[in-house]
Design a protein around this motif. Structure first.
Motif: not given
Length: 254
Positions: A207-221
């Motif tokens: 899922r797309v999220a903005r973390i530490a000022g950057q667009q990243r992809v988060v995987v939830e295990l």
């Protein structure tokens, strides 16, 4: 760019992602690489093809007592069982040069691919606690459900092969900007289930999220265990249609 969209590499679980504690490599870019390693290259680097479901084996999440992840890994391997310890790659400077060192990404957890009977025997082996005051390994319980034979207790947490493959694909990338995150410090966007289509994270679902000022992809295990990629540009991802359809159907049911 080599197309490996349909390939699902995973780390050889007995190789700590195939890297020693100090790789001696230059720091990789936080952006996209020019190509994704092929299966053959992954195998040479300690990363093998997708794990194949084997009988009654599952991925169990086990707790490791503080500061003993290396001992736990050695112990599990000595029993002939497959295990996986995700690593975090960090930048350091040595003699004026950037180098990458590795530390456990989740230092209190180890993932073991085995049957329920094998894990039970593993945890009850006398050698686990011999001459020591604390157990080396213990179950990580799934607090979202209850055991059928004992409604007052939770079963051990296990991870589906597909989810584990996706997690291993992400954490096997040698990038120091991959970080563990918590649900408290990220906000997801609506309809943001995606798959990365280019670069070193190609094939990762999340899922797309903005973390530490950057667009990243988060995987939830599993609940509480989330890992974020490095920066991924919008043009290097597409919506995961399967997830969108599932979400739509769930909303219609509600």
């Amino acid at each position: 760019m080599e197309d490996t969209t349909n390939l699902s590499p995973k780390a050889d679980a007995s190789l700590y992602n195939g890297q020693p504690s100090d790789t001696g490599l230059s720091c990789p870019s936080a952006g996209l690489t020019s190509r994704t390693p092929s299966i053959s290259e992954d195998s040479r680097n300690g990363v093998s093809v997708e794990n194949v479901p084997a009988g009654n084996k599952q991925w169990f999440v086990l707790r490791v007592s503080y500061g003993r992840i290396d001992k736990a890994k050695t112990f599990v391997e000595a029993k002939g069982l497959e295990c996986y310890v995700p690593l975090q790659y960090k930048e350091v400077r040595k003699q004026g040069k950037k180098r990458i060192i590795t530390t456990p990404l989740l230092p209190s957890l180890i993932f073991v691919h085995a049957s329920a009977e094998q894990v039970e025997a593993l945890l009850h082996d006398n050698k686990v606690v011999a001459n020591e005051s604390r157990a080396l390994l213990s179950y990580y319980f799934n607090h979202t459900i209850h055991r059928q034979d004992n409604p007052d207790r939770n079963p051990p947490l296990t991870i589906q092969d597909e989810a584990m493959n996706n997690f291993i694909r992400l954490t096997s990338v040698k990038n120091p900007h991959i970080i563990p995150v918590t649900s408290d410090n990220i906000q997801f966007k609506l309809g943001d289930n995606i798959v990365v289509t280019e670069g070193e994270f190609k094939g990762v679902h999340g899922r797309v999220a903005r973390i530490a000022g950057q667009q990243r992809v988060v995987v939830e295990l599993f609940d509480g265990c989330l890992v974020a990629t490095a920066y991924v540009p919008r043009e290097a991802m597409r919506k995961n249609i399967t997830q969108v359809v599932i979400a739509t159907k769930l909303n219609m049911i509600r």
